[in-house]
Design an enzyme around this catalytic site. Sequence first.
Site, PDB file in Angstrom:
ATOM      1  N   ASP A  36      27.638   4.178  12.955  1.00  0.00           N
ATOM      2  CA  ASP A  36      26.751   3.575  13.957  1.00  0.00           C
ATOM      3  C   ASP A  36      27.377   3.638  15.350  1.00  0.00           C
ATOM      4  O   ASP A  36      26.733   4.026  16.325  1.00  0.00           O
ATOM      5  CB  ASP A  36      26.356   2.136  13.569  1.00  0.00           C
ATOM      6  CG  ASP A  36      27.528   1.318  13.026  1.00  0.00           C
ATOM      7  OD1 ASP A  36      28.610   1.902  12.806  1.00  0.00           O
ATOM      8  OD2 ASP A  36      27.357   0.105  12.813  1.00  0.00           O
ATOM      9  N   ASP A  56      21.420  16.460  13.764  1.00  0.00           N
ATOM     10  CA  ASP A  56      20.149  16.571  14.486  1.00  0.00           C
ATOM     11  C   ASP A  56      20.284  15.957  15.873  1.00  0.00           C
ATOM     12  O   ASP A  56      19.801  16.514  16.868  1.00  0.00           O
ATOM     13  CB  ASP A  56      19.013  15.872  13.719  1.00  0.00           C
ATOM     14  CG  ASP A  56      18.352  16.788  12.698  1.00  0.00           C
ATOM     15  OD1 ASP A  56      19.029  17.718  12.212  1.00  0.00           O
ATOM     16  OD2 ASP A  56      17.164  16.580  12.375  1.00  0.00           O
ATOM     17  N   LYS A  98      31.672   4.776   7.002  1.00  0.00           N
ATOM     18  CA  LYS A  98      31.029   3.468   7.163  1.00  0.00           C
ATOM     19  C   LYS A  98      31.795   2.536   6.244  1.00  0.00           C
ATOM     20  O   LYS A  98      31.240   1.886   5.358  1.00  0.00           O
ATOM     21  CB  LYS A  98      29.544   3.595   6.782  1.00  0.00           C
ATOM     22  CG  LYS A  98      28.722   2.352   7.040  1.00  0.00           C
ATOM     23  CD  LYS A  98      28.546   2.026   8.515  1.00  0.00           C
ATOM     24  CE  LYS A  98      27.913   0.644   8.658  1.00  0.00           C
ATOM     25  NZ  LYS A  98      27.952   0.124  10.027  1.00  0.00           N
ATOM     26  N   TYR A 141      23.556  12.688  -1.378  1.00  0.00           N
ATOM     27  CA  TYR A 141      22.556  13.658  -1.827  1.00  0.00           C
ATOM     28  C   TYR A 141      22.945  14.286  -3.169  1.00  0.00           C
ATOM     29  O   TYR A 141      22.740  15.477  -3.405  1.00  0.00           O
ATOM     30  CB  TYR A 141      22.357  14.772  -0.786  1.00  0.00           C
ATOM     31  CG  TYR A 141      21.833  14.317   0.559  1.00  0.00           C
ATOM     32  CD1 TYR A 141      21.423  13.005   0.789  1.00  0.00           C
ATOM     33  CD2 TYR A 141      21.739  15.215   1.622  1.00  0.00           C
ATOM     34  CE1 TYR A 141      20.952  12.601   2.026  1.00  0.00           C
ATOM     35  CE2 TYR A 141      21.251  14.816   2.858  1.00  0.00           C
ATOM     36  CZ  TYR A 141      20.874  13.503   3.060  1.00  0.00           C
ATOM     37  OH  TYR A 141      20.399  13.114   4.296  1.00  0.00           O
ATOM     38  N   ASP A 167      24.017  14.838   8.301  1.00  0.00           N
ATOM     39  CA  ASP A 167      22.642  15.325   8.401  1.00  0.00           C
ATOM     40  C   ASP A 167      21.992  14.710   9.637  1.00  0.00           C
ATOM     41  O   ASP A 167      21.394  15.402  10.474  1.00  0.00           O
ATOM     42  CB  ASP A 167      21.888  14.917   7.122  1.00  0.00           C
ATOM     43  CG  ASP A 167      20.503  15.545   7.035  1.00  0.00           C
ATOM     44  OD1 ASP A 167      20.144  16.344   7.916  1.00  0.00           O
ATOM     45  OD2 ASP A 167      19.776  15.216   6.076  1.00  0.00           O
TER      46      ASP A 167
HETATM   47 MG    MG Z   1      18.345  17.674   8.606  1.00  0.00          MG
END
Ligand code: MG
Length: 362
Positions: A226, A254, A193, A142, A250
């Site tokens: 993963d 969630d 990763k 980001y 991120d």
């Molecule tokens: Mg979020």
Amino acid sequence: MAGTKPSYHIASIPGDGIGIEVVAAAIQVVEKLAKHLGTFDIDFTHIPWGTAYYKEHGRYVSEDALDTLRRFDATLFGAVGAPDVPDHISLWGLLLAIRGPLQLYANVRPVRTFPGTKSPLATAANGAIDWVLVRENSEGEYSGQGGRSHLHQPWETATEVAIFTRVGIERIMRFAFETARSRPRKLLTVVTKSNSMRNGMVLWDEIAAEVARDFPDVTWDKMLVDAMTVRMVTKPESLDTIVGTNLHMDILSDLAAALAGSIGVAPSSNLDPTRKNPSLFEPVHGSAFDITGKGIANPVATFWSAAEMLSWLGEKEASKQLMECVERVCAAGIVTPDLGGSSKTQEVTDAVIAEIEKLPKP
Ligand code: MG
Ligand code: NAI
């Protein structure tokens, strides 16, 4: 301590949608707590940044936004995002315009099942989960690096370049090891990763191993992102503190919030661990247009975020007491519809205030 009562000045940015409703609820609760305990003073200054401000001024925040926030001890933030503005405009316009420049590089997301809520996982021991997720908050995927060219051609091209720096990785890694050390299990999982992404993610692995040498009392392991989703679901009790990149965490946070019961209770802290800049505290959820204005938004995520803020400011005892009040209210079944209850935002808020009034005066 007579005459030295600490006094905190907080910037409040409710933003959009239910952000406005839950921040108003949290301010009522924190003001009541300060008044009742009498051990500290706190005031909130309303800052009107958000989509309405954008429509009037053509920008989400004022030109002197960073200097404005630097005048406060901390920021309590609601959410940003509106149905008629593209999300990348609103997010970069407000939240990412603050997080990066203020170097709030550590995003901390505690995930814990509350009394009265239950993990949907059959694998969770006693239906409970207790994790802390640490997200690198200033670079990675980001970073805003990239561009678009050959517009409207069949070969239209876009790049989104992830940036990983030694400075950025090392400081978040140290913070994560310190967080793990502060918890009873002293257990850290580093998510990367590094099989498919053979540059930045390999640097993460190398720096994790370097930093780990300074924390011999912390047990740590590595997971590919993963495989991590599988472990979170099948072996939740094998995890405690988790650290990863901006994008990976991120998504995993969630998932974690949902596994713990509801996104409506999940808090987050955006910290500048060097304390040069004021840190920002916010619920994990967004502006939730689908329930805006109905008075049913769960305020618990913002109460918990406010408790994290009090703790960061040094009011650890008040923070703990606030959480105990919130937990008693949840345990009594006074919860909003997302947790299976029928209470309104204000009813939950009033119930927490009633619990605060019962706290012994220090
Ligand atoms: Mg979020
Ligand atoms: P969202 O978190 O706003 O909502 C997802 C679902 O969870 C909705 O069904 C909503 O009703 C429910 N929900 C969320 N918070 C709740 C609460 N406190 N109580 C009860 N139910 C709750 O995510 P969504 O729908 O993807 O995004 C809506 C807008 O919010 C978008 O513009 C998005 O960009 C923005 N957003 C902003 C964030 C921020 O400011 N940090 C974070 C996530 C999204």
